[in-house]
Design an enzyme around this catalytic site. Structure first.
Site, short mmCIF file in Angstrom:
data_model
loop_
_atom_site.label_atom_id
_atom_site.label_comp_id
_atom_site.label_asym_id
_atom_site.label_seq_id
_atom_site.Cartn_x
_atom_site.Cartn_y
_atom_site.Cartn_z
CD GLU A 38 -3.04 -1.21 2.10
OE1 GLU A 38 -2.98 -0.38 3.03
OE2 GLU A 38 -3.95 -2.04 1.97
CE LYS A 81 -10.95 -2.61 3.42
NZ LYS A 81 -10.32 -3.83 4.00
#
Length: 413
Positions: free
Chosen positions: A212, A338
């Site tokens: 990430e 999400k």
């Protein structure tokens, strides 16, 4: 002019080098919406199912050609002639076509890419940014959009399944708070990011990055990492706070949490969090406990919710039914969102509405397997004042989300 004329899917690659699915929806007036499904590394057991081919002879079984075929042979024919403005109707049809609770027949990856592509096509037809389409779905018809900048959560140190180091906790984030604009927040975050990089070099630590975009140094413990992060924040501690994603289900086994060379029971784990909250400027902890241990989540919420945001990710998986249960039983005080966890725009919007109505904070999040798709930046802007968790200030698929908010801020301010 708003009718769907063509739906095309293809297999492309995400930021982890694995296949994912991209979908284009074309309307009768020639407008196109294109969306790409993200993919997670640490997944909640109840989240919608990503359909993979399973052919070990090709891409280690992680191809998505079955999902692509499902779009072409099942979804596309059913959507022909539908209006891209009918998001709820289309999402309901997608759920009906799949027929399972976890979207395992057509694949949540196929469904979410189609659902988002429809929303983007609608935005294109209307000549507005995607965030306005999301805003209209979130609010009563006719409500004006008022821009409130999102608050970035930047994952600057990676651990857990996102990095090859000894840290159990998956994400150590910086969170610039109290800024008047998103640009100011990002400038403050960039200062800390570069100071942290300098400190890592000074201490002889690696500045390689994880999935990430955060640094993935071989640090020995949570405390060492928090100390280093606090040093990087320095005099900015009033305006830059720390947030964590423990992803604790990844280091939980047989009733114990394996962290920093110790095995802790649930009470000891809660005490561990209480101690670091007192010592460091921590404002948020995501997934602090095992996702199926609702009773312990309730205990931690009662004990610490007046001090920090306790964010439910794996425990809620963006599912409105599960979030409703969490609100009713006093679990967490914030919800991670999400879109691909639940699989459709409509269900995502419902989850956000439930959270906001209950006074839960909303955190719009990326996945570890990301792409150039910018949908979550628009969703964060649509939510007004939500947190945006999109990774660090390296790796373009992460930075792209933050840059999109900067562009949108210019439009609305």
């Amino acid at each position: 002019m708003q009718q769907i004329q063509k739906v095309k899917a293809r297999e492309i690659f995400n930021s982890r080098g694995w296949p994912t699915i991209e979908v284009e929806v074309t309307t009768s007036c020639g407008r196109v919406g294109c969306a790409i499904a993200p993919s997670g590394a640490s997944k909640g057991v109840l989240e919608a199912c990503e359909l993979l081919d399973g052919d070990k002879a090709r891409l280690s079984g992680r191809g998505v050609l079955r999902a692509v075929e499902n779009v072409h042979t099942i979804i596309a024919p059913a959507l022909m002639g539908k209006s891209v403005a009918a998001q709820a109707e289309i999402d309901s049809l997608l759920i009906q076509l799949d027929g399972t609770t976890n979207k395992s027949v057509l694949g949540a990856n196929a469904i979410v890419a189609v659902s988002l592509a429809v929303a983007k096509a609608n935005a294109s037809v209307r000549g507005v940014p995607l965030c306005i389409v999301f805003h209209n779905l979130l609010t009563s018809e006719g409500d004006d959009f008022v821009y409130v900048p999102p608050v970035p959560m930047l994952n600057v140190i990676n651990g857990g399944v996102h990095a090859d180091n000894r840290l159990a906790i998956q994400e150590f984030m910086i969170c610039p708070v109290g800024r008047r604009s998103f640009r100011e927040s990002m400038e403050k975050a960039a200062d800390v990011f570069h100071r942290l990089k300098g400190l890592l070099k000074q201490y002889g630590k690696s500045t390689n990055v994880g999935d990430e975009g955060g640094f993935a140094p071989d640090l020995s413990s949570t405390e060492e990492t928090l100390g280093l992060l606090s040093e990087a924040i320095g005099d900015s501690k009033e305006s830059v706070k720390i947030a964590l994603d423990a992803a604790s289900s990844t280091f939980y086994k047989d009733g114990k949490y394996s962290i920093d060379g110790k095995l802790l029971n649930v009470n000891e784990m809660v005490d561990f969090y209480a101690a670091i909250i007192e010592k460091y400027d921590i404002v948020s902890i995501e997934d602090p406990l095992y996702e199926s241990d609702w009773e312990s989540w309730q205990v931690m919420t009662r004990k610490l919710s007046d001090k920090i945001h306790i964010v439910g990710d794996d425990i809620f998986v963006t599912n409105p039914k599960i979030i409703k249960k969490g609100i009713k039983t006093g679990v967490a005080n914030a919800v991670l969102v999400k879109i691909n966890q639940v699989g459709t725009v409509t269900e995502t919007i419902e989850s956000i509405k439930l959270a906001r109505k209950a006074g839960y904070k909303v955190v719009i999040s990326h996945r570890s397997g990301e792409t150039e798709d910018l949908s979550i930046a628009h969703l964060a802007v649509a939510c007004g004042g939500a947190f945006l968790k999109a990774g660090s200030l390296s790796r373009s698929e992460r930075v792209a989300k933050y840059n999109e908010v900067l562009r949108l801020e210019e439009v609305f301010v």
